[in-house]
Every structure is written in structure tokens, then in C-alpha cells.
Design a protein around this motif. Structure first.
Motif, short mmCIF file in Angstrom:
data_model
loop_
_atom_site.label_atom_id
_atom_site.label_comp_id
_atom_site.label_asym_id
_atom_site.label_seq_id
_atom_site.Cartn_x
_atom_site.Cartn_y
_atom_site.Cartn_z
N LEU A 476 21.00 54.92 -36.52
CA LEU A 476 19.59 55.01 -36.38
C LEU A 476 18.81 54.90 -37.91
CD1 LEU A 476 21.04 59.04 -37.34
CD2 LEU A 476 20.53 58.34 -35.41
N LYS A 477 17.97 53.98 -36.23
CA LYS A 477 17.15 53.47 -37.50
C LYS A 477 16.04 54.11 -38.76
CE LYS A 477 14.65 48.89 -37.08
NZ LYS A 477 13.30 49.30 -37.88
N ASN A 478 16.15 53.62 -40.05
CA ASN A 478 15.01 54.16 -41.16
C ASN A 478 15.86 55.10 -41.57
OD1 ASN A 478 12.82 52.58 -40.90
ND2 ASN A 478 12.43 53.84 -38.99
N LEU A 479 17.46 55.55 -41.01
CA LEU A 479 17.97 56.91 -42.49
C LEU A 479 18.53 55.73 -43.29
CD1 LEU A 479 18.61 59.85 -42.17
CD2 LEU A 479 20.79 58.91 -41.01
N TYR A 480 19.03 56.06 -44.42
CA TYR A 480 19.62 55.15 -45.94
C TYR A 480 20.97 56.55 -46.24
CZ TYR A 480 15.93 52.24 -45.59
OH TYR A 480 15.18 51.58 -44.63
N PRO A 481 21.57 56.47 -45.49
CA PRO A 481 22.69 57.31 -45.77
C PRO A 481 23.37 56.80 -47.66
CG PRO A 481 23.69 56.57 -43.94
CD PRO A 481 22.73 55.84 -44.50
N CYS A 482 23.54 57.86 -48.33
CA CYS A 482 23.48 56.97 -49.85
C CYS A 482 24.62 57.96 -50.65
CB CYS A 482 22.16 57.19 -50.60
SG CYS A 482 21.09 55.52 -50.26
N GLY A 483 25.04 57.36 -51.09
CA GLY A 483 25.65 58.60 -53.01
C GLY A 483 26.77 58.86 -52.17
N GLU A 484 27.78 60.07 -52.96
CA GLU A 484 28.56 60.31 -52.40
C GLU A 484 28.77 61.36 -50.88
OE1 GLU A 484 30.26 63.37 -55.80
OE2 GLU A 484 32.14 62.17 -55.83
N GLY A 485 28.39 61.63 -50.38
CA GLY A 485 27.60 62.60 -49.60
C GLY A 485 28.41 61.33 -48.41
N ALA A 486 27.69 60.17 -48.64
CA ALA A 486 27.71 59.21 -47.38
C ALA A 486 29.42 58.51 -47.73
CB ALA A 486 26.75 57.82 -47.64
N GLY A 487 29.88 58.77 -48.51
CA GLY A 487 31.25 57.94 -49.10
C GLY A 487 31.15 56.72 -49.75
N TYR A 488 29.70 56.23 -50.72
CA TYR A 488 29.81 55.50 -50.76
C TYR A 488 29.57 54.72 -52.72
CZ TYR A 488 29.22 53.70 -46.41
OH TYR A 488 28.79 52.95 -45.19
N ALA A 489 29.62 56.34 -53.03
CA ALA A 489 30.00 56.82 -54.21
C ALA A 489 31.05 57.59 -54.70
CB ALA A 489 28.61 57.17 -54.71
N GLY A 490 31.21 57.57 -56.15
CA GLY A 490 31.89 59.02 -56.25
C GLY A 490 31.79 59.18 -57.99
N GLY A 491 30.44 60.51 -57.93
CA GLY A 491 30.63 60.55 -59.85
C GLY A 491 29.05 60.22 -59.93
N ILE A 492 28.64 61.06 -60.75
CA ILE A 492 27.36 61.09 -61.17
C ILE A 492 27.04 59.06 -61.37
CG2 ILE A 492 25.83 61.58 -63.28
CD1 ILE A 492 27.76 63.84 -63.62
N THR A 493 27.24 57.74 -62.19
CA THR A 493 26.91 57.19 -62.16
C THR A 493 26.52 56.22 -60.99
OG1 THR A 493 27.11 57.22 -64.53
CG2 THR A 493 26.45 55.01 -63.80
N SER A 494 27.68 56.27 -60.05
CA SER A 494 27.47 55.50 -58.85
C SER A 494 26.91 56.01 -58.12
CB SER A 494 29.36 55.54 -58.67
OG SER A 494 30.00 56.54 -58.24
N SER A 495 27.01 57.33 -57.93
CA SER A 495 25.69 58.11 -57.28
C SER A 495 23.96 57.63 -57.12
CB SER A 495 25.85 59.52 -57.06
OG SER A 495 27.23 59.52 -56.62
N ALA A 496 23.65 57.68 -58.54
CA ALA A 496 22.49 57.11 -58.99
C ALA A 496 22.46 55.48 -58.77
CB ALA A 496 22.67 57.32 -60.76
N ILE A 497 23.23 54.85 -59.33
CA ILE A 497 23.04 53.92 -58.47
C ILE A 497 22.95 53.17 -57.05
CG2 ILE A 497 23.86 51.77 -58.61
CD1 ILE A 497 25.28 52.12 -60.91
N ASP A 498 23.72 53.96 -56.51
CA ASP A 498 23.77 53.76 -55.02
C ASP A 498 22.00 54.38 -54.77
OD1 ASP A 498 25.27 53.21 -52.81
OD2 ASP A 498 24.50 54.95 -51.85
#
Ligand SMILES: Cc1cc2nc3c(=O)[nH]c(=O)nc-3n(C[C@H](O)[C@H](O)[C@H](O)COP(=O)(O)OP(=O)(O)OC[C@H]3O[C@@H](n4cnc5c(N)ncnc54)[C@H](O)[C@@H]3O)c2cc1C
Length: 512
Positions: A476-498
Motif C-alpha cells: 500500500l504505497k503512501n501508507l506509513y505504518p508507525c509506532g507501537e501498533g505497527a510493531g516498530y516501537a514500544g513505549g512513549i518515547t520510541s513511538s514518538a521517535i517513529d
């Protein structure tokens, strides 16, 4: 001229600002009249007699670096980017978009933080759950009613600093910039989230609250917009998906449409709650530092049968709260205010869960671990928000508690045999883990502690994959899965960085 100095001081000196400044001025060899300083790093070493180590930047001519963020631009007439979810990931993405001259349209299924506070209070009072506005959903995301711990395993210091500085700019205490274990607390977090909203709307960004994204609008394989629960169609050339790990319906949407998702190992267990005084005694070696030191923390880990068991998201001076987003399940977590002045210390103690544990749900493919998580959340359900619990010493002995220990859990606890409500491998590993923890922290297993379940939302059991370079979903071009729900972060700070990283990618791609 700036220079860096290191000092080690006892808690009494640390608490006395004048005395501290004297020591800094002496060590830096700068007359206190001309001294300006910022603490770059602070850590508390409580292994023997507690001491603080400080790394301080000093100057005699007031030329210390500014901590103000990049300016926020007027984006009223700029190109629009949809941000789904107003958690730490979505909000930080939106701020970065504004700094880059792009207009965020933030779509959030839950309510503004002021209304959400009432929904959360209702849950704690054991009244019906608003399934769209609760501890998981609503402005600020899962992080709003939390302990607000901001430490992360991310070692990209520049990125972590950017998030912390933004939080300070929007109302958090400056101390978070240098503490080794910074935390904000829910009272401050809700104010920060509101201040961020005011800045975003002042700059021309938009929020749609109480509005759930239900589907994507596609042209070939490009996402060109979204449809919402309010019957709206919203178009934009880029969509940041920052829906957190409790939005099971988003994973279902991907599954039903055969869009790529993957299983992701997570961890499951219980919350353990002790009197804070007991944890202070253990960690500060029975000496009474209560007026000088913060409520003590711990971080413990063990391994049993090739599986990790570890403490996670410890909340000194906090409370245990029920965090289900719907009726019929029980999930718990911990939160605190900035003062961390409560009588109890709680922490998740969880066991790693992997693909093999979800074989009974293999027919659900990438959703198998999510189904496993849902099964045990149902198994922990008792009656509305009354939560199953067992004294820690009884759990180890395999005995149902006749009396539970005191607890901060407001809706009420019911004595239960937790072994019957947890997978066998979780019970076995918890018992082994607690026994090991008790060796490291004598007195950890005690009749004064309860375990409370289920702690299952430690991280996402599903990953929404993305290309490493473009951060876009592979189909899905133009869709940016991010943060904890996408499995690329865990917690407030890393989700914010993502979220910030995704917004930066979009800005680069759009050439702004
Ligand atoms: C009680 C509690 C305490 C916690 N304590 C800490 C802590 O001390 N430190 C820490 O680092 N982490 C803590 N966490 C975890 C932390 O909150 C999360 O890691 C973090 O919030 C994840 O950020 P996110 O933006 O990726 O997702 P989330 O914060 O989950 O935000 C996702 C947002 O998307 C919205 N959304 C979901 N689906 C849709 C849809 N279809 N349409 C529109 N909107 C949608 C949700 O309503 C939500 O607001 C805690 C969590 C809880 C519940």
C-alpha cells in the motif's frame, strides 16, 4: 566559554540547590555571579550509600545552547497529510509535519483529553466502558493515563532529545532532559497533550475526534485517502497509520483484505504490587532516605526453559488500573502522577510469548498471536472491572489466598487461582522468575504483595510491515505504518521517535 564537568554528590547536597550551585561553581572554577549551567545527565546510584552522578555543562558568559524546538509554521493552506491516531506517535508526527510546512489532519477515534478523563474515571468506578474512549483510545493515546516513563532502549540520543525537548516545550518539567530515568506522570501528560493540540490548531492543523478510520481509499495500490465511521471520505496524498496496538480492528482490516501483516512475539503475565515502603527498604538497604530520594524502582530479568521473564513498566508510587477497551475482558496496567507519591509500587512481570505458543490459532495466520492474547484476556474476566488476584507468596505455593494484601486497585480484587487463568508456560515461568527475583531482591516474595492480571498489552502481537527505506507498506504505497501498533516501537518515547521519522520521510519525499 562552555565546558563539561562531572560531580558526585550525596542526596542531601542534591536536594539543596544553593549548595549544589556552590559545588558546581567551585569545580568549574567560575564565580557564582557569572555561572550558568545545564545538567546534561543525572543518575542515582543506590547500590551502597546512595549518590547522584551529574554531568554538567557550565558557562561563564551565558552561551548555553537553546532547547527550543524548530519553529512551527503556519500550514493552513499547505499540502495535507492524514495522521490516523493521536497517540505519542501520531502527535509527534503531526508536530514534525508542521515544522516541515505540511498540514496534518489528525483523525482520532476517541475523545479530547478533557472528556476522556471522565471516560477513564467511569472505568475505574466500575461503570460501563466507552469502547471508543478509554485507557487505550483517545487524545494522547495509551500514554496519557500512564506513568509517563520516558526512557527507551533507543540509543539514538539526538532523536530521544528531540522528543524530550518537545515535551518540555509543551509543559513537562526540564528535569526530564537529563534524568537517567525520566518520567512525566499522568497529571502533566494530559496538560502536555492539550498544549500540543492548541499549537497544532493554531498553526492550521486539524483534528477530527470521535472519528474512527474504517478503511483506506485505494487507486491501484496507492492509498489516496480514508473513510471514517462518520461517513466521511478524506483525501490526502500520504497517510500515517499510528493506531497503537489495541486497535484490533485495524489488524482485522489488513487480514480481511489480504494486505501483508506478520505475527510479532510479545510478552504476557501479571502486574505485581508491593507496598512502596518495602521496595524502598530493599533497594535503599533499610536506611530511611524517604525524604531525600525518589520512591525506589527495580528492573529484574531471568531466564527459564529458554524463555525470558522480566519486569516491565515499573510504576513507583503508582496505582494499578483496569485498561480493557471493551466489556468481557480484563487487562491491567500501571499509572502514576508526577509526584509518584502513592503508597504502592507496581510492575508488570511478563513472560515472552512467541509464534509456537499460538499453534491452536494457526488457522488465523498472522493474527494467531492476537487471538492467543484475546483468549487469555477473556479468561481473566470475572465481573466488570473486579479483577482476579492472588497473594504473591500463595501463587508461588499454589494456594488460593484466603486474604489478599492491600492494593491500589480501585474497582476491587477477587481472590482467584491465577494458575487457572494463565497459560501453563506463563505460570511456570512467572514462578521461576519471581523466585529468581527474590534472590536478587530479598523480601520480594512476600504476603504483602499481590499479583493482578492480565498484563498482556506489553507490545504488539502483530507487525504491519514497511519498507526499511521508504517506511511505506510494501503493498500500500503512501501508507506509513508507525509506532507501537505497527510493531516498530514500544513505549512513549520510541513511538514518538517513529512518528517524527515518518514525518521527516514524507517531507523529503514531497520535497518540502
Ligand atoms: C496504563 C498505561 C501505562 C503505560 N505506561 C507507559 C510508560 O510509563 N512509559 C511508556 O513508555 N509507555 C507506557 N505505556 C505504553 C505507551 O502508552 C505506548 O507504548 C504508546 O502510547 C504507543 O504510542 P502510539 O502512538 O504508537 O499508540 P497509542 O498510544 O496506542 O495511540 C494510538 C491512537 O490511535 C487511535 N486509534 C486507534 N485506531 C484508530 C482508528 N481506526 N481511527 C482513528 N484513531 C484510531 C487510538 O484511539 C489511540 O489514541 C503505557 C500504556 C498504558 C495503557
Amino acid at each position: 566559554m562552555r565546558k563539561s564537568i562531572q560531580i558526585t554528590i550525596d542526596p542531601q547536597t542534591y536536594a539543596d540547590k544553593k549548595q549544589l550551585e556552590k559545588i558546581i561553581s567551585k569545580k568549574a572554577d567560575i564565580d557564582s555571579k557569572y555561572l550558568s549551567y545545564i545538567i546534561n545527565k543525572e543518575s542515582l546510584d543506590a547500590r551502597k550509600n546512595p549518590v547522584y552522578h551529574l554531568d554538567v555543562m557550565v558557562s561563564s558568559n551565558n552561551d548555553l545552547p537553546s532547547i527550543d524546538p524548530e519553529p512551527f509554521l503556519n500550514v493552513s493552506n499547505s499540502m495535507e497529510v492524514i495522521v490516523v491516531g493521536a497517540g505519542p506517535c501520531g502527535l509527534m508526527a503531526a508536530l514534525k509535519l508542521i515544522q516541515k510546512g505540511l498540514k496534518p489532519i489528525i483523525i482520532e477515534r476517541g475523545s479530547e483529553v478533557e472528556n476522556r478523563k471522565k471516560d477513564v474515571a467511569n472505568i475505574v468506578r466500575n461503570e460501563p466502558i466507552n469502547e471508543e474512549s478509554n485507557f487505550c483510545f483517545g487524545e494522547g493515546g495509551a500514554g496519557t493515563f500512564s506513568d509517563g516513563k520516558l526512557y527507551t532502549r533507543s540509543n539514538k540520543k539526538g532523536n530521544v532529545d528531540e522528543v524530550l525537548r518537545l515535551l518540555v516545550y509543551f509543559g513537562a518539567e526540564k528535569e526530564i532532559l537529563y534524568q537517567s530515568h525520566p518520567h512525566i506522570g499522568t497529571d502533566v501528560l494530559s496538560r502536555v497533550v492539550k498544549n500540543i493540540r492548541e499549537e497544532i490548531t493554531k498553526c492550521g492543523g486539524e483534528y477530527l475526534f470521535d472519528t474512527k478510520v474504517e478503511n483506506f481509499i485505494l487507486r491501484d495500490n496507492e492509498v489516496i485517502g480514508v473513510t471514517t465511521s462518520e461517513g466521511e471520505v478524506i483525501m490526502a496524498s500520504k497517510v500515517i497509520l499510528a493506531t497503537g496496538h489495541s486497535a484490533a480492528d485495524i489488524y482485522q482490516l489488513f487480514y480481511d483484505n489480504n494486505w501483508l501483516i506478520e505475527m510479532k512475539p510479545f510478552a504476557m503475565g501479571v502486574r505485581v504490587e508491593h507496598p512502596q515502603e518495602l521496595i524502598n527498604e530493599i533497594q535503599y538497604h533499610n536506611k530511611d532516605y524517604s525524604s531525600l530520594l525518589p520512591p525506589a524502582e527495580y528492573s529484574l530479568a531471568a531466564n527459564y526453559n529458554d524463555r525470558g521473564v522480566f519486569s516491565f513498566c515499573m510504576c513507583p508510587g503508582g496505582i494499578v488500573v483496569p485498561t480493557p477497551e471493551k466489556e468481557g475482558i480484563m487487562v491491567v496496567n500501571g499509572m502514576s502522577n508526577s509526584s509518584r507519591s502513592g503508597k504502592f509500587a507496581n510492575s508488570a512481570v511478563v513472560v515472552s510469548v512467541n509464534e509456537k505458543d499460538a499453534e491452536e490459532f494457526s488457522e488465523f495466520g498472522a493474527l494467531a498471536l492476537l487471538k492467543l492474547q484475546q483468549k487469555w484476556e477473556k479468561q481473566m474476566y470475572f465481573d466488570r472491572r473486579i479483577c482476579p488476584s492472588q497473594r504473591l507468596d500463595d501463587f508461588i505455593k499454589g494456594k488460593v489466598s484466603s486474604v489478599l494484601a492491600d492494593s491500589s486497585f480501585k474497582p476491587g480484587l477477587v481472590s482467584a487461582n491465577m494458575e487457572e487463568r494463565l497459560p501453563n508456560f506463563v505460570t511456570e515461568n512467572l514462578k521461576a522468575g519471581f523466585t529468581e527475583f527474590n534472590r536478587k531482591m530479598k523480601g520480594f516474595i512476600t504476603k504483602e504483595a499481590n499479583i493482578i492480571g492480565l498484563e498482556s498489552r506489553t507490545s504488539s502481537p502483530v507487525r504491519i510491515p514497511r519498507d526499511k527505506n521508504t517506511m511505506q507498506h510494501p503493498q500500500l504505497k503512501n501508507l506509513y505504518p508507525c509506532g507501537e501498533g505497527a510493531g516498530y516501537a514500544g513505549g512513549i518515547t520510541s513511538s514518538a521517535i517513529d512518528g517524527i521519522n515518518a514525518a521527516n520521510k514524507i517531507a523529503t519525499e514531497l520535497g518540502v
